[in-house]
Design a protein around this motif. Sequence first.
Motif, PDB file in Angstrom:
ATOM      1  N   GLU A 193      29.190   7.076   5.236  1.00  0.00           N
ATOM      2  CA  GLU A 193      28.516   6.966   6.528  1.00  0.00           C
ATOM      3  C   GLU A 193      29.513   6.570   7.621  1.00  0.00           C
ATOM      4  O   GLU A 193      29.397   7.023   8.765  1.00  0.00           O
ATOM      5  CB  GLU A 193      27.388   5.934   6.447  1.00  0.00           C
ATOM      6  CG  GLU A 193      26.228   6.370   5.575  1.00  0.00           C
ATOM      7  CD  GLU A 193      25.604   7.674   6.055  1.00  0.00           C
ATOM      8  OE1 GLU A 193      25.445   7.846   7.274  1.00  0.00           O
ATOM      9  OE2 GLU A 193      25.306   8.540   5.198  1.00  0.00           O
ATOM     10  N   HIS A 197      30.219   8.654  11.006  1.00  0.00           N
ATOM     11  CA  HIS A 197      30.112   7.979  12.293  1.00  0.00           C
ATOM     12  C   HIS A 197      31.391   8.191  13.107  1.00  0.00           C
ATOM     13  O   HIS A 197      31.344   8.533  14.305  1.00  0.00           O
ATOM     14  CB  HIS A 197      29.855   6.476  12.088  1.00  0.00           C
ATOM     15  CG  HIS A 197      29.792   5.701  13.369  1.00  0.00           C
ATOM     16  ND1 HIS A 197      30.915   5.183  13.988  1.00  0.00           N
ATOM     17  CD2 HIS A 197      28.739   5.347  14.158  1.00  0.00           C
ATOM     18  CE1 HIS A 197      30.572   4.566  15.098  1.00  0.00           C
ATOM     19  NE2 HIS A 197      29.249   4.641  15.222  1.00  0.00           N
ATOM     20  N   HIS A 201      32.186   9.930  16.934  1.00  0.00           N
ATOM     21  CA  HIS A 201      32.387   8.925  17.971  1.00  0.00           C
ATOM     22  C   HIS A 201      33.851   8.777  18.385  1.00  0.00           C
ATOM     23  O   HIS A 201      34.132   8.272  19.474  1.00  0.00           O
ATOM     24  CB  HIS A 201      31.844   7.560  17.510  1.00  0.00           C
ATOM     25  CG  HIS A 201      30.353   7.507  17.449  1.00  0.00           C
ATOM     26  ND1 HIS A 201      29.642   8.000  16.369  1.00  0.00           N
ATOM     27  CD2 HIS A 201      29.436   7.038  18.344  1.00  0.00           C
ATOM     28  CE1 HIS A 201      28.338   7.823  16.602  1.00  0.00           C
ATOM     29  NE2 HIS A 201      28.188   7.253  17.773  1.00  0.00           N
TER      30      HIS A 201
END
Length: 324
Positions: A193, A197, A201
Amino acid sequence: MNSFKVIKPGIATYVEDLGRYGYYHLGIPPGGALDQASFIAANVLVGNEQNAAALEVALMAPELEFEAETYVAVTGAHTTPLINNQEMPSNTALKVPAGGKLGFSYLKKGARAYIAIAGGVDVPVVMGSRSTYPLGGIGGFKGRKLEEGDVLQIGKPTGKPSSKPLAEEFHLKLEEVESLRVILGLQDYKLTEQSLHNLFHDVYVVSTQADRLGYRFKNGQKFTYKDLPQPFGAGSNPSNIADACYPVGSMQAPGGNEPIVLQRDAPSGGGFAMYCTLISCDLDRLGQFAPNQKVRFKKVEMEEALQARKAYQDKIKKMIASLS
């Protein structure tokens, strides 16, 4: 028959059209112009069919000498065409006199410019296309990039050059930090995860390893993986899978290192996991990224991707209509 001679070839100048389709299952990628909208604009400006063979110029433009009077148009990356050393505008049809030389300033913004010539570049059709596939040595001019001294034939013009320049709204525009839209899959489930992410980002930078096969991005981080059993035949590295087909635009990261987005000349398959795939209408912009361009990746769903494709197709139609 008219022809032109290559005085200076530039870094990587290829004969391209809109691509070679129907052979990816045999290992031959679609190829064709990386920025298809700019390619089409150049052809329409000189009165050619959209798919007429033209020149794709990467990072450093060539110098060409024309045997007879002709029309040319230059689109895509920002540059200043020079006809017999006189500065001329891009994004419009230009007359080159018999014996005239076409040169260029350096590329100021963007990575690829397109040079269309009235009548198109007359090279043989190979497997339904005139585009160059350098790894296979087929298509284009002798299956390779242009070299000093090459003489290429020009086809007979079939239409009239546009009397209008390309409208500003269709010129190449690049932001300081560009955004590329992707759809997750096929093997995004392998990433932690945190890595997913970070992917959406972090700001990435285009590496110097960016060409017609693929674009490498760097940001100083490696992908990390979930503790999952590897499929039979995939080896022990979690970035590997059993051999599979690669979609154009798919992202892989061998060894978990810098991600690579495959371009139009990429191999058709292999053993690296694919975490997401660039939507088709963003491939044009990817092909215009020069090294050190900053990029963010944005996750979208299929519906948004389809809407974006429709908007892209509508813009192409509007552009063509504006030049008639």
